[in-house]
Write an enzyme that holds these catalytic residues in place. Structure first.
Site, PDB file in Angstrom:
ATOM      1  N   ASN A   1       4.500  -4.274   3.600  1.00 34.46           N
ATOM      2  CA  ASN A   1       4.623  -4.349   5.053  1.00 34.46           C
ATOM      3  C   ASN A   1       5.434  -5.527   5.550  1.00 34.46           C
ATOM      4  O   ASN A   1       5.909  -5.519   6.700  1.00 34.46           O
ATOM      5  CB  ASN A   1       3.234  -4.351   5.694  1.00 34.46           C
ATOM      6  CG  ASN A   1       2.556  -3.004   5.575  1.00 34.46           C
ATOM      7  OD1 ASN A   1       3.170  -1.971   5.835  1.00 34.46           O
ATOM      8  ND2 ASN A   1       1.293  -2.995   5.170  1.00 34.46           N
TER       9      ASN A   1
ATOM     10  N   ARG B   1      -8.396  -6.770  11.516  1.00 30.99           N
ATOM     11  CA  ARG B   1      -9.201  -5.584  11.235  1.00 30.99           C
ATOM     12  C   ARG B   1     -10.332  -5.907  10.270  1.00 30.99           C
ATOM     13  O   ARG B   1     -10.263  -6.843   9.475  1.00 30.99           O
ATOM     14  CB  ARG B   1      -8.327  -4.458  10.681  1.00 30.99           C
ATOM     15  CG  ARG B   1      -7.678  -4.777   9.369  1.00 30.99           C
ATOM     16  CD  ARG B   1      -6.490  -3.883   9.105  1.00 30.99           C
ATOM     17  NE  ARG B   1      -6.854  -2.573   8.600  1.00 30.99           N
ATOM     18  CZ  ARG B   1      -5.959  -1.648   8.217  1.00 30.99           C
ATOM     19  NH1 ARG B   1      -4.663  -1.903   8.321  1.00 30.99           N
ATOM     20  NH2 ARG B   1      -6.347  -0.490   7.759  1.00 30.99           N
TER      21      ARG B   1
ATOM     22  N   ARG C   1      -2.055  -3.420   6.342  1.00 31.05           N
ATOM     23  CA  ARG C   1      -2.955  -4.174   5.471  1.00 31.05           C
ATOM     24  C   ARG C   1      -2.165  -4.923   4.405  1.00 31.05           C
ATOM     25  O   ARG C   1      -0.998  -4.623   4.152  1.00 31.05           O
ATOM     26  CB  ARG C   1      -3.983  -3.240   4.832  1.00 31.05           C
ATOM     27  CG  ARG C   1      -3.430  -2.241   3.838  1.00 31.05           C
ATOM     28  CD  ARG C   1      -4.510  -1.243   3.415  1.00 31.05           C
ATOM     29  NE  ARG C   1      -4.016  -0.350   2.356  1.00 31.05           N
ATOM     30  CZ  ARG C   1      -4.174  -0.587   1.064  1.00 31.05           C
ATOM     31  NH1 ARG C   1      -4.814  -1.687   0.661  1.00 31.05           N
ATOM     32  NH2 ARG C   1      -3.719   0.249   0.155  1.00 31.05           N
TER      33      ARG C   1
ATOM     34  N   ARG D   1      16.349  36.546   0.845  1.00 34.02           N
ATOM     35  CA  ARG D   1      16.576  35.107   0.991  1.00 34.02           C
ATOM     36  C   ARG D   1      17.445  34.840   2.215  1.00 34.02           C
ATOM     37  O   ARG D   1      18.595  35.292   2.290  1.00 34.02           O
ATOM     38  CB  ARG D   1      17.258  34.568  -0.262  1.00 34.02           C
ATOM     39  CG  ARG D   1      17.519  33.063  -0.247  1.00 34.02           C
ATOM     40  CD  ARG D   1      18.254  32.632  -1.495  1.00 34.02           C
ATOM     41  NE  ARG D   1      17.428  32.830  -2.680  1.00 34.02           N
ATOM     42  CZ  ARG D   1      16.672  31.872  -3.228  1.00 34.02           C
ATOM     43  NH1 ARG D   1      16.634  30.674  -2.668  1.00 34.02           N
ATOM     44  NH2 ARG D   1      15.962  32.122  -4.305  1.00 34.02           N
TER      45      ARG D   1
ATOM     46  N   GLN E   1       3.547   3.927  12.231  1.00 32.95           N
ATOM     47  CA  GLN E   1       3.501   3.617  10.815  1.00 32.95           C
ATOM     48  C   GLN E   1       4.582   2.597  10.466  1.00 32.95           C
ATOM     49  O   GLN E   1       5.774   2.835  10.693  1.00 32.95           O
ATOM     50  CB  GLN E   1       3.706   4.892   9.983  1.00 32.95           C
ATOM     51  CG  GLN E   1       2.678   5.983  10.257  1.00 32.95           C
ATOM     52  CD  GLN E   1       1.335   5.737   9.568  1.00 32.95           C
ATOM     53  OE1 GLN E   1       0.958   4.600   9.310  1.00 32.95           O
ATOM     54  NE2 GLN E   1       0.611   6.799   9.291  1.00 32.95           N
TER      55      GLN E   1
END
Length: 303
Positions: free
Chosen positions: A45, A94, A35, A182, A126
């Site tokens: 982007n 979109r 977007r 640990r 992504q």
């Protein structure tokens, strides 16, 4: 004022057709939501990362993997639309309600598949994961196929001790280890943490769940450096430095001067014992030697 950007278009006409075991070859479609209204890093982007728009990194990795029938960018933004096409992706416009600051990624996926229902497996990629390589897509799909899974998540392995704090009492407690015992790093497998790089989802799950994950879930473990955020200028510089070494550079593309060769460019041909590797290699043989001269595009000057 205008500036040009060098996308990394392939010299081949299209990636090789995917070749998998069995009689049925699934139609696998990748979609990259992008977007225009990024809040943390404006115009993220399409912001230039080592000479290339951010979305170009994942578009090229997806195309060169050889497993996708189509690679799409889903956007509400004219400029992203133009740049995505110059980088070789198809573009889906979109719906505005899926591109707000509060809209979920799933809403964008549902919007996309309603408009483009011709798929068997959907891959959500992504754009903010520029360190994905073609081999990651190949291995991810191979893992999902071998597990006969309905969806797949990508993760990294981290050796981190996790804690939580009770909000009322303020008391802290260890979540994933015993402080009295640990473990040493070499004696502990660590934790698998979702890195959000990409997801595979069958059409059945997407239609039933309207979610990227569902049914029987497989997992592809990625390198630790892929667990990177791009939410600030500092993040951007860190990832830019890693991209020079770990990012995928298409054959023939020109890296900025003063850098070492990237292992990502060679990884596409590795998977030697798999038909997936043969598919990608076949695609790379279709004229890549011509090199990449870059595509002239238009970007507004910085304000």
């Amino acid at each position: 004022a205008v500036a040009s950007f060098p996308c990394s278009p392939k010299t081949m006409a299209a990636p090789a057709s995917p070749v998998f075991d069995g009689d049925v070859v699934p139609r696998i479609v990748a979609v990259i939501p992008a977007r225009g209204g990024s809040v943390s890093v404006p115009r993220k982007n399409i912001k230039i990362l080592q000479g290339r728009p951010l979305i170009d990194w994942v578009i090229q990795a997806a195309e060169y993997s050889g497993i996708f029938d189509e690679v799409w960018v889903s956007t509400d933004d004219d400029e992203i639309h133009m740049i995505a096409k110059k980088c070789g992706a198809k573009v889906h416009r979109r719906s505005p309600h899926t591109a707000t600051n509060t809209a979920s990624t799933e809403s964008a996926l549902v919007d996309f598949v309603k408009a483009h229902p011709n798929y068997d497996v959907l891959c959500l990629v992504q754009a903010t994961s520029p360190l994905i390589t073609p081999l990651d897509f190949q291995k991810g799909w191979d893992a999902m196929r071998r597990a006969k899974a309905d969806s797949l998540v990508t993760c990294v392995r981290a050796h981190r001790f996790l804690w939580s704090v009770d909000k009322r009492s303020g008391v802290a407690r260890a979540v994933n280890y015993d402080p009295a015992k640990r473990p040493r790093r070499q004696d502990w497998d660590g934790e698998l943490i979702e890195n959000g790089a990409f997801y595979f989802t069958t059409k059945e799950v997407m239609e039933r769940e309207e979610c990227r994950l569902g049914g029987r879930v497989a997992l592809h473990e990625m390198e630790e450096h892929t667990f990177a955020e791009l939410d600030s200028p500092t993040d951007w510089q860190i990832v830019a430095n890693m991209a020079m070494i770990h990012g995928f550079w298409p054959p023939g593309s020109v890296k900025p001067e003063g850098t070492d060769e990237s292992p990502g460019s060679a990884e596409v041909t590795i998977l030697a014992d798999s038909k997936l590797g043969l598919a990608a290699a076949a695609g790379l043989g279709m004229g890549v030697g011509l090199g990449v001269a870059g595509v002239a595009g238009l970007l507004p000057a910085a304000p």
